[in-house]
Design a protein around this motif. Structure first.
Motif, mmCIF file in Angstrom:
data_model
loop_
_atom_site.group_PDB
_atom_site.id
_atom_site.type_symbol
_atom_site.label_atom_id
_atom_site.label_comp_id
_atom_site.label_asym_id
_atom_site.label_seq_id
_atom_site.Cartn_x
_atom_site.Cartn_y
_atom_site.Cartn_z
ATOM 1 N N ARG A 67 0.756 -1.195 -0.012
ATOM 2 C CA ARG A 67 -0.037 -0.021 0.042
ATOM 3 C C ARG A 67 0.949 1.042 -0.007
ATOM 4 N N SER A 68 1.986 1.023 0.824
ATOM 5 C CA SER A 68 2.857 2.416 0.909
ATOM 6 C C SER A 68 3.378 2.728 -0.175
ATOM 7 N N VAL A 69 3.936 1.650 -1.098
ATOM 8 C CA VAL A 69 4.602 1.585 -2.576
ATOM 9 C C VAL A 69 3.470 2.281 -3.476
ATOM 10 N N LEU A 70 2.419 1.725 -3.349
ATOM 11 C CA LEU A 70 1.335 1.925 -4.525
ATOM 12 C C LEU A 70 0.790 3.388 -4.251
ATOM 13 N N ASN A 71 1.047 3.846 -3.144
ATOM 14 C CA ASN A 71 0.488 5.153 -2.833
ATOM 15 C C ASN A 71 1.433 6.458 -2.806
ATOM 16 N N ASP A 72 2.617 6.113 -3.242
ATOM 17 C CA ASP A 72 4.097 6.839 -3.224
ATOM 18 C C ASP A 72 4.038 7.423 -4.510
ATOM 19 N N CYS A 73 3.708 8.594 -4.769
ATOM 20 C CA CYS A 73 3.913 9.435 -5.922
ATOM 21 C C CYS A 73 4.998 9.551 -6.613
ATOM 22 N N ALA A 74 6.446 9.239 -5.988
ATOM 23 C CA ALA A 74 7.581 9.283 -6.590
ATOM 24 C C ALA A 74 7.698 8.055 -7.344
ATOM 25 N N VAL A 75 7.050 6.951 -6.761
ATOM 26 C CA VAL A 75 6.981 5.659 -7.651
ATOM 27 C C VAL A 75 6.331 5.547 -8.642
ATOM 28 N N GLN A 76 5.332 6.175 -8.653
ATOM 29 C CA GLN A 76 4.062 5.919 -9.698
ATOM 30 C C GLN A 76 4.454 6.556 -10.937
ATOM 31 N N PRO A 77 4.305 5.834 -12.157
ATOM 32 C CA PRO A 77 4.619 6.807 -13.555
ATOM 33 C C PRO A 77 3.654 7.637 -13.737
ATOM 34 N N THR A 78 3.845 8.662 -14.343
ATOM 35 C CA THR A 78 2.610 9.304 -14.826
ATOM 36 C C THR A 78 1.866 8.903 -16.162
ATOM 37 N N LEU A 79 0.869 8.380 -16.268
ATOM 38 C CA LEU A 79 -0.103 7.831 -17.422
ATOM 39 C C LEU A 79 -0.371 8.954 -18.159
ATOM 40 N N PHE A 80 -0.977 9.959 -17.602
ATOM 41 C CA PHE A 80 -1.423 11.268 -18.334
ATOM 42 C C PHE A 80 -0.603 12.313 -17.964
ATOM 43 N N ALA A 81 -0.526 13.357 -19.051
ATOM 44 C CA ALA A 81 -0.100 14.589 -18.799
ATOM 45 C C ALA A 81 -0.729 15.407 -17.756
ATOM 46 N N GLU A 82 -2.035 15.411 -17.789
ATOM 47 C CA GLU A 82 -2.968 16.142 -17.051
ATOM 48 C C GLU A 82 -2.783 15.618 -15.554
ATOM 49 N N GLN A 83 -2.655 14.421 -15.288
ATOM 50 C CA GLN A 83 -2.597 13.796 -13.928
ATOM 51 C C GLN A 83 -1.661 14.279 -12.679
ATOM 52 N N THR A 84 -1.970 14.449 -11.885
ATOM 53 C CA THR A 84 -1.181 15.076 -10.728
ATOM 54 C C THR A 84 -1.212 14.041 -9.561
ATOM 55 N N CYS A 85 -0.391 14.082 -8.737
ATOM 56 C CA CYS A 85 -0.165 13.165 -7.368
ATOM 57 C C CYS A 85 -0.561 14.310 -6.033
ATOM 58 N N VAL A 86 -1.445 13.923 -5.381
ATOM 59 C CA VAL A 86 -1.897 14.614 -4.430
ATOM 60 C C VAL A 86 -1.622 13.992 -3.093
#
Length: 70
Positions: free
Chosen positions: A51-70
């Motif tokens: 869960r901590s890895v899946l919720n980590d914005c630094a690990v998540q690749p950006t799939l869409f240009a407009e997607q932001t991590c909050v």
């Protein structure tokens, strides 16, 4: 865990994947949860780490240009 259904589902999935039969764990998930076996505790720990890895914005690749991590 009874209040966090997503975490419980993740722990069950990990438990079932890692301990698919009685050769790997002496009891099924429900009983392991009730008695808090070492196998259950390991699955919960893995679910918490996942869960901590899946919720980590630094690990998540950006799939869409407009997607932001909050």
């Amino acid at each position: 865990m009874e209040h966090d259904l997503q975490l419980r589902a993740a722990a069950r999935a990990i438990y079932d994947a890692c301990y698919p039969s009685e050769d790997w764990a002496p009891v099924g998930f429900e009983e392991a949860e009730r008695f808090r076996t070492v196998h259950y505790r390991q699955a919960v720990g893995a679910a918490l780490q996942a869960r901590s890895v899946l919720n980590d914005c630094a690990v998540q690749p950006t799939l869409f240009a407009e997607q932001t991590c909050v």
